[in-house]
Motif scaffolding. Sequence first.
Motif, PDB file in Angstrom:
ATOM      1  N   UNK A  64       0.790  -1.223   0.000  1.00  0.00           N
ATOM      2  CA  UNK A  64       0.000   0.000   0.000  1.00  0.00           C
ATOM      3  C   UNK A  64       0.823   1.274   0.000  1.00  0.00           C
ATOM      4  N   UNK A  65       1.990   1.250  -0.615  1.00  0.00           N
ATOM      5  CA  UNK A  65       2.833   2.446  -0.622  1.00  0.00           C
ATOM      6  C   UNK A  65       2.924   3.056  -2.023  1.00  0.00           C
ATOM      7  N   UNK A  66       3.419   4.290  -2.045  1.00  0.00           N
ATOM      8  CA  UNK A  66       3.663   4.980  -3.299  1.00  0.00           C
ATOM      9  C   UNK A  66       4.957   4.422  -3.895  1.00  0.00           C
ATOM     10  N   UNK A  67       4.896   3.975  -5.151  1.00  0.00           N
ATOM     11  CA  UNK A  67       6.085   3.325  -5.721  1.00  0.00           C
ATOM     12  C   UNK A  67       7.250   4.304  -5.874  1.00  0.00           C
ATOM     13  N   UNK A  68       6.946   5.587  -5.955  1.00  0.00           N
ATOM     14  CA  UNK A  68       8.011   6.562  -6.156  1.00  0.00           C
ATOM     15  C   UNK A  68       8.509   7.183  -4.862  1.00  0.00           C
ATOM     16  N   UNK A  69       7.904   6.780  -3.753  1.00  0.00           N
ATOM     17  CA  UNK A  69       8.305   7.347  -2.480  1.00  0.00           C
ATOM     18  C   UNK A  69       8.088   6.275  -1.408  1.00  0.00           C
ATOM     19  N   UNK A  70       8.961   5.281  -1.445  1.00  0.00           N
ATOM     20  CA  UNK A  70       8.788   4.141  -0.542  1.00  0.00           C
ATOM     21  C   UNK A  70       9.315   4.515   0.836  1.00  0.00           C
ATOM     22  N   UNK A  71       8.387   4.610   1.796  1.00  0.00           N
ATOM     23  CA  UNK A  71       8.775   5.047   3.137  1.00  0.00           C
ATOM     24  C   UNK A  71       9.238   3.858   3.975  1.00  0.00           C
ATOM     25  N   UNK A  72       8.519   2.748   3.831  1.00  0.00           N
ATOM     26  CA  UNK A  72       8.797   1.609   4.700  1.00  0.00           C
ATOM     27  C   UNK A  72       9.423   0.468   3.899  1.00  0.00           C
ATOM     28  N   UNK A  73      10.732   0.546   3.737  1.00  0.00           N
ATOM     29  CA  UNK A  73      11.438  -0.449   2.937  1.00  0.00           C
ATOM     30  C   UNK A  73      11.415  -1.826   3.606  1.00  0.00           C
ATOM     31  N   UNK A  74      11.395  -1.836   4.950  1.00  0.00           N
ATOM     32  CA  UNK A  74      11.377  -3.117   5.656  1.00  0.00           C
ATOM     33  C   UNK A  74      10.103  -3.889   5.362  1.00  0.00           C
ATOM     34  N   UNK A  75       8.987  -3.137   5.240  1.00  0.00           N
ATOM     35  CA  UNK A  75       7.715  -3.799   4.930  1.00  0.00           C
ATOM     36  C   UNK A  75       7.783  -4.425   3.540  1.00  0.00           C
ATOM     37  N   UNK A  76       8.389  -3.695   2.588  1.00  0.00           N
ATOM     38  CA  UNK A  76       8.541  -4.221   1.231  1.00  0.00           C
ATOM     39  C   UNK A  76       9.369  -5.506   1.269  1.00  0.00           C
ATOM     40  N   UNK A  77      10.452  -5.433   2.019  1.00  0.00           N
ATOM     41  CA  UNK A  77      11.341  -6.596   2.088  1.00  0.00           C
ATOM     42  C   UNK A  77      10.623  -7.797   2.702  1.00  0.00           C
ATOM     43  N   UNK A  78       9.888  -7.543   3.783  1.00  0.00           N
ATOM     44  CA  UNK A  78       9.171  -8.629   4.450  1.00  0.00           C
ATOM     45  C   UNK A  78       8.120  -9.235   3.512  1.00  0.00           C
ATOM     46  N   UNK A  79       7.431  -8.338   2.779  1.00  0.00           N
ATOM     47  CA  UNK A  79       6.374  -8.808   1.875  1.00  0.00           C
ATOM     48  C   UNK A  79       6.974  -9.669   0.757  1.00  0.00           C
ATOM     49  N   UNK A  80       8.082  -9.205   0.197  1.00  0.00           N
ATOM     50  CA  UNK A  80       8.707  -9.959  -0.885  1.00  0.00           C
ATOM     51  C   UNK A  80       9.331 -11.259  -0.373  1.00  0.00           C
ATOM     52  N   UNK A  81       9.856 -11.208   0.854  1.00  0.00           N
ATOM     53  CA  UNK A  81      10.436 -12.423   1.429  1.00  0.00           C
ATOM     54  C   UNK A  81       9.378 -13.516   1.524  1.00  0.00           C
ATOM     55  N   UNK A  82       8.160 -13.114   1.918  1.00  0.00           N
ATOM     56  CA  UNK A  82       7.111 -14.130   2.050  1.00  0.00           C
ATOM     57  C   UNK A  82       6.593 -14.571   0.680  1.00  0.00           C
ATOM     58  N   UNK A  83       6.900 -13.793  -0.357  1.00  0.00           N
ATOM     59  CA  UNK A  83       6.474 -14.200  -1.705  1.00  0.00           C
ATOM     60  C   UNK A  83       7.438 -15.229  -2.300  1.00  0.00           C
ATOM     61  N   UNK A  84       8.706 -15.141  -1.930  1.00  0.00           N
ATOM     62  CA  UNK A  84       9.731 -15.953  -2.582  1.00  0.00           C
ATOM     63  C   UNK A  84       9.437 -17.457  -2.618  1.00  0.00           C
ATOM     64  N   UNK A  85       8.969 -18.064  -1.501  1.00  0.00           N
ATOM     65  CA  UNK A  85       8.713 -19.516  -1.574  1.00  0.00           C
ATOM     66  C   UNK A  85       7.598 -19.889  -2.558  1.00  0.00           C
ATOM     67  N   UNK A  86       6.784 -18.920  -2.955  1.00  0.00           N
ATOM     68  CA  UNK A  86       5.696 -19.175  -3.908  1.00  0.00           C
ATOM     69  C   UNK A  86       6.215 -19.288  -5.347  1.00  0.00           C
ATOM     70  N   UNK A  87       7.388 -18.699  -5.548  1.00  0.00           N
ATOM     71  CA  UNK A  87       7.884 -18.477  -6.913  1.00  0.00           C
ATOM     72  C   UNK A  87       8.348 -19.769  -7.583  1.00  0.00           C
ATOM     73  N   UNK A  88       7.990 -19.898  -8.845  1.00  0.00           N
ATOM     74  CA  UNK A  88       8.517 -21.008  -9.634  1.00  0.00           C
ATOM     75  C   UNK A  88       9.851 -20.602 -10.255  1.00  0.00           C
ATOM     76  N   UNK A  89       9.836 -19.490 -10.952  1.00  0.00           N
ATOM     77  CA  UNK A  89      11.084 -18.987 -11.517  1.00  0.00           C
ATOM     78  C   UNK A  89      10.963 -17.486 -11.732  1.00  0.00           C
ATOM     79  N   UNK A  90      12.090 -16.872 -12.081  1.00  0.00           N
ATOM     80  CA  UNK A  90      12.101 -15.454 -12.411  1.00  0.00           C
ATOM     81  C   UNK A  90      12.139 -15.345 -13.929  1.00  0.00           C
ATOM     82  N   UNK A  91      11.121 -14.714 -14.512  1.00  0.00           N
ATOM     83  CA  UNK A  91      11.129 -14.624 -15.960  1.00  0.00           C
ATOM     84  C   UNK A  91      11.916 -13.408 -16.396  1.00  0.00           C
ATOM     85  N   UNK A  92      12.434 -13.485 -17.626  1.00  0.00           N
ATOM     86  CA  UNK A  92      13.130 -12.305 -18.116  1.00  0.00           C
ATOM     87  C   UNK A  92      12.647 -11.898 -19.499  1.00  0.00           C
ATOM     88  N   UNK A  93      11.995 -12.783 -20.212  1.00  0.00           N
ATOM     89  CA  UNK A  93      11.494 -12.371 -21.527  1.00  0.00           C
ATOM     90  C   UNK A  93      10.055 -12.830 -21.688  1.00  0.00           C
TER      91      UNK A  93
END
Lengths: 353, 287
Positions: free
Chosen positions: A183-212
Amino acid sequence: MRMPDLTALLTATAVFTSALAFAAKADEVHVLNWKGYGADEPWAVEAFEKATGNKVVNDFFNSEQEMLTKIRTNPGLYDVVMINAAFNDQAMDGKLIQPIDVSKLPNYADISKDKAGSPMLVHDGKVYGVPWVWGLTALAINDKSFDKPPTSIAEMWDAAHKGRVVIRDDAVEAVQFGAIATGQNINDIKDMDAVKAKLTSLMPQIKTFWSSENDWNQMVASNQIDIGTYWSGSADRAKTHFKLPVSLVVPQEGAVAWLDAFSIPVGAKNVAGAEAFINYMIDPKFYVEWVTKVGAPVSANTKAVEALPEDAFNRKVMGDPEVAKRIQFQAPITDAQREAYLALWQQLKVDVK
Amino acid sequence: MAAATASRSGLRSALPLLTPAYLWLTVAIFLPLSAMVFFSFMTELPLSGKPWAFTLGNYAAFFSQSLYLTLLLASLRLGLEVTLWCIVIGYPAAYVLAKVLKGRSREAIFLLVILPFWSNGLVRIFSWAMVLREGGILDTALNAVLPFKINIDLMYSYPAVIIGLVHSYVPYMVLTCYLTLQAIDDSLIEAGRSLGASRLQVLKRVIIPLSMPGLVAGAALIFVPVVGSFMEPRILGGRTGTFYGTVIEDQFVAVFNWPLGAALSFILLAVVLVILAVASPVLRRAA
C-alpha cells in the motif's frame, strides 16, 4: 555464453558501433531502441523510407544504462533515441538530449495532455521527450487455473498457487511491486522493511524469475504457472496473437505504469529526419498496423487509440477510467536507489536458495 | 657460449611460428583482460563519460556483504558436483572407447560424444527445459511406461542445473581421459592380469594411475568454467538459480556496473587460481 565470450561480444559491439559512427550519412536516421519494439518492424521501416526518402538504421540496447552510455560515447551518431520517461531527467542533466521543436510534429497535438505535459518530459517549457506508448506491469493469469479472475494482488501469496507464481527478474520492478502490495507509493517508498518482508514471504511461492516474454508464454502454454507479474502489452499479445489462455488483471491495489518517449540526442546530424521519424511513430496509421500485426502497448496519441476497434484491449481495458485511477507512473530514481534495490533483490534471491 | 648462441638462433627461427599465436593472445586475451583489471579499480566506467577515480571499493563490496561469499561457496560446490558427475559418467565411457570398442563402432560412439559440441549451448539448454518440466518429455514418457502415476518436475531446480551442466561438459572429460587411456600399452594390463591381479586391482594399480593426467586435465577444464557459469543456472535453476556467475552477469548487463562486475570476476579468478595451486601438488603426486 561464458564470461570471456560476453566481454568479446561487448568489445565487438563497441568496435562495430564506432565503425558505424564514421559511416553516418545525412539522409540516414539512426534510431536507438529496444530490439523488436516497433521502430525496427520491417514494414514500418519500409513505409517510412518510402514516404520520406530517409534511410532508417536501427541500433539496440539491453538496459537503460547501456542506452545512456551509447549516446554518451557516440555523440552525433544517433538521431532518435527511445528513452523511458523515468530516465529522461538523467539524459537531460547529462546534456545528452536536446529540446524538440514540436511544431514540426503534426501528430504531437493529438497526444493526451497529461502525457505531453508530463514533468518528466518537459523542463522549463521545453519538450525533451515525445510520449510514444505507455503500459503497465500488472498481473496476468493462466485462465485454466481460475474460474473467476482475482481482483487482489494478494492472490500471488495464496498458498494454493505455491510453486506456480512468477515474477520478473528485475530489482526495480520487484521492489515497486512490493511497494504496491504494501500500500505504498512506488516513487516514495517510506517503509522499505515492509517491502522486504512482503517480498520475502512471496519468494517460496515463486517457480522462476522470468526475463522475456517468451519465458512467460512458454510456461503458460505448458500449464506450469497460475499467476505472475506481466506487461500489459505482452499479455494482450499472448492472448490475441499466440492464442494463449492469458488475461491481464489490474489489481485493486494498483499497478506500475511506465511511459516510453522519443528524444533527439545533442549533436544529431539529421534532426529533420528525426522529427519525421518521431511523427511517424506516433501516427495512428502506424499504430493500428503495429497493434494488428504484432501487438503493442497503448499509444500516447488519443487519435491513434480511437482508431482501434471499440473492443480492442488497448482501448477497452487500458482506456478504462477505473484503471487510470489505480495505476502509478514510474518516476525517475537515482543510481543510489537503483543499487540499493538491486542489493535487496539479490539478497532475497540468495535467501530463498 | 656455443650453447647460448645455438638457443638464440633457435629462438630466432621459431619466432615466425610463435608470433601469430602470441599476437592473438595479446589482442584477444591480454588486452581485454587488462582493461577489465583497470575497470575493476574505478568508480565509474571511463566509457560512460562521467568523472571517475581509482578506488578499492569494488573489491571491498565483496567483503561488505555476506551474499557474495554465500554465492561464491554455492558456485564452488556446483563446480565440484558437476566435475564429480562428469568423472562418474565420462571416465567409464572413455575407457570403453579406448579399450573395448574398435573400428566403426568406436567412430560412431565417438561421434555421439562430440555431437553436443556441434550444437549451440542455448539450444541444448532449452531442449533440456522441454525434457525436464512437468508434462514434459521425461514425465510423459515415464508415465506412459510405468503402471503407477509419478510426477516428475525437475525443471527450475538445483538438479536441473546439474543435469544441464554435466551434459554440456562431459565431453571434455571423455576426450581428455580417452587420450591418456588410449596411450596405455595393453601389454601392461595383460602383464598385471597374468601376474595374478584381479580386474579391480588392475584398474586401481595400473589404469587409473596411468590415466590420472587426463582426469586432472578434464577436471580442471570443467571446474573452472562451471564455477563461473550463469546461463544454465538462470534458465534451468528457477528460483534456486542464483549463483556467483549470474550476479556478475547482472552487474554487466542489467545495471551496467562494469567496475563491480569486473572486481567480482577477478575475485573469482583469484579463488580458482588458489584452489588449483593448492590442489596441484596433491594432483601431481597422484598423477
